[in-house]
Design a protein around this motif. Structure first.
Motif, PDB file in Angstrom:
ATOM      1  N   GLU A  61      74.304  10.657 -24.298  1.00  0.00           N
ATOM      2  CA  GLU A  61      74.288  10.108 -22.924  1.00  0.00           C
ATOM      3  C   GLU A  61      75.697   9.643 -22.513  1.00  0.00           C
ATOM      4  OE1 GLU A  61      71.515  10.058 -21.138  1.00  0.00           O
ATOM      5  OE2 GLU A  61      72.462   9.044 -19.433  1.00  0.00           O
ATOM      6  N   GLY A  62      76.134  10.082 -21.354  1.00  0.00           N
ATOM      7  CA  GLY A  62      77.423   9.611 -20.827  1.00  0.00           C
ATOM      8  C   GLY A  62      78.625  10.394 -21.329  1.00  0.00           C
ATOM      9  N   VAL A  63      78.398  11.314 -22.277  1.00  0.00           N
ATOM     10  CA  VAL A  63      79.510  12.096 -22.835  1.00  0.00           C
ATOM     11  C   VAL A  63      79.449  13.512 -22.278  1.00  0.00           C
ATOM     12  CG1 VAL A  63      80.401  13.129 -24.982  1.00  0.00           C
ATOM     13  CG2 VAL A  63      79.594  10.752 -24.975  1.00  0.00           C
ATOM     14  N   VAL A  64      80.602  14.068 -21.880  1.00  0.00           N
ATOM     15  CA  VAL A  64      80.658  15.495 -21.526  1.00  0.00           C
ATOM     16  C   VAL A  64      81.017  16.243 -22.800  1.00  0.00           C
ATOM     17  CG1 VAL A  64      81.835  17.260 -20.159  1.00  0.00           C
ATOM     18  CG2 VAL A  64      81.406  14.995 -19.169  1.00  0.00           C
ATOM     19  N   GLY A  65      80.142  17.150 -23.234  1.00  0.00           N
ATOM     20  CA  GLY A  65      80.394  17.869 -24.493  1.00  0.00           C
ATOM     21  C   GLY A  65      80.848  19.293 -24.243  1.00  0.00           C
ATOM     22  N   ILE A  66      80.251  20.242 -24.960  1.00  0.00           N
ATOM     23  CA  ILE A  66      80.641  21.655 -24.865  1.00  0.00           C
ATOM     24  C   ILE A  66      80.428  22.164 -23.440  1.00  0.00           C
ATOM     25  CG2 ILE A  66      80.007  23.980 -25.648  1.00  0.00           C
ATOM     26  CD1 ILE A  66      79.187  22.659 -28.342  1.00  0.00           C
ATOM     27  N   ALA A  82      86.177  17.671 -23.961  1.00  0.00           N
ATOM     28  CA  ALA A  82      85.078  16.709 -24.043  1.00  0.00           C
ATOM     29  C   ALA A  82      85.573  15.419 -23.405  1.00  0.00           C
ATOM     30  CB  ALA A  82      84.700  16.474 -25.496  1.00  0.00           C
ATOM     31  N   VAL A  83      84.662  14.684 -22.777  1.00  0.00           N
ATOM     32  CA  VAL A  83      85.029  13.419 -22.119  1.00  0.00           C
ATOM     33  C   VAL A  83      84.181  12.319 -22.745  1.00  0.00           C
ATOM     34  CG1 VAL A  83      85.273  12.229 -19.914  1.00  0.00           C
ATOM     35  CG2 VAL A  83      85.439  14.727 -19.985  1.00  0.00           C
TER      36      VAL A  83
END
Ligand code: ADP
Ligand code: MG
Length: 321
Positions: free
Chosen positions: A24-29, A34-35
């Motif tokens: 949750e809240g993380v930008v992944g692949i 990645a953020v």
């Protein structure tokens, strides 16, 4: 058995992505970096691999330029989010016949771009290789929380813009592979291929504008890269091919050697210019050179216009396998 050849690069990434949902809240692949939220800031992380005979020919590229390019393509992914690089990690697999001089020159190129963008080398790994050179770089970057420009933020009606000429790098690669005689223009294009300039300063300027929506860097060619923005944002696009920025050097080499400049500009990749979409009203606020190449529209997929008329073009960007 199906091979990864039929799956394709993006099919394989999709198989990997399905198994690893980002927290949750993380930008992944799926984006350039990645953020990862961290207090008032977001940490940006990206990694890229350069492999001999796939990304470069050892006999043709100077080790200095290869060192520069290894860092440049990664710094470009931080620029693509609008962030500032904090530091890099460099992993090398080198065959034993690589000379000390080669290694020194490689590191010197890497050092020069690291200093230019204030991104110190902080670690990595070194191993021998039985054959080809492989170079992996990871970059950490920083941006204010929630300010990263994602591929998924394009809106209908947005202008589609790029920060510089397209196809120079691809034309440089054609010069290298075709072995044509090299005059000033050919040398310029080869330089653009091996020494791309990551648009870090431009990316941070664009990140400050709320009217700028989606952003990414052009590594595989606009034809392929813009499609990533379209898919991630659930929109379509019209690109006006007469508006594609093409350098004088690329145009004159294309004419001389019988290459199609529009095809190179759309599909040849590795330009590492930024591709972004923005409100029409934000265009006047952008304090740097940029070129508008099209408009985000309702629907899906990319269509091409030539002086406003629909035109069908068989264009695809670079993909591995
Ligand atoms: P870029 O050209 O910006 O480096 P890519 O097209 O190479 O991006 O990759 C697309 C997305 O897939 C990125 O978010 C990248 O981090 C991710 N990705 C690529 N290969 C892998 C892998 N082997 N494992 C996990 N993620 C990957
Ligand atoms: Mg990228």
């Amino acid at each position: 058995m199906e091979t990864i050849g039929s799956l394709g690069e993006f099919g394989l990434i999709e198989i990997i992505r399905r198994r690893f949902n980002a927290p949750e809240g993380v930008v992944g692949i799926g984006d350039d970096c990645a953020v990862i939220p961290h207090g008032e800031d977001d940490i940006l992380v990206t990694a890229d691999l350069l492999v001999e005979k796939v990304h470069f020919l050892r006999e043709d590229v100077s080790p200095w330029r290869l060192g520069w390019k290894s860092a440049a393509v990664n710094l470009s992914d931080v620029a693509a989010m609008g962030g500032r690089p904090m530091g890099t990690f460099l992993s090398l697999a080198l065959p034993p016949d690589i000379t000390t001089e080669w290694a020194e020159e490689f590191i010197s190129g890497y050092e020069t771009i690291s200093k230019r963008f204030n991104a110190p080398l902080l670690g990595g790994d070194t191993t021998s290789s039985k054959g080809d050179i492989a170079i992996n770089v990871a970059v950490l970057g920083l941006i204010g929380h929630g300010r990263a420009k994602l591929r998924s933020q394009a809106r209908i009606g947005d202008a589609i813009c790029v920060t510089g000429p397209l196809g120079d790098s691809g034309a440089g690669l054609k010069v290298i592979l075709s072995g044509v005689a090299r005059g000033d223009d050919e040398n310029y294009l080869v330089g653009r291929h091996y020494c791309p300039m990551p648009r870090v300063d431009e990316g941070t300027l664009l990140a400050e504008l709320s009217g700028v929506h989606a952003m990414m860097d052009i590594s595989d060619g606009v034809a392929s890269d813009l499609n990533h923005i379209l898919t991630a944002s659930g929109v379509g696009a019209e690109v006006e091919v007469t508006k594609l920025p093409i350098s004088r050097q690329m145009r004159s080499c294309a004419e001389l050697h019988g290459w199609d400049p529009v095809k190179l500009a759309l599909s040849a990749g590795e330009d590492y210019e930024l591709l972004f979409t923005c409100d029409e009203s934000a265009l006047d606020l952008i304090r740097m050179p940029f070129y508008r190449i099209g408009t985000i529209v309702e629907g899906s997929g990319l269509s091409y216009l030539s002086e406003g008329e629909k035109r069908s073009l068989e264009i695809s960007g670079f993909t591995h396998f």
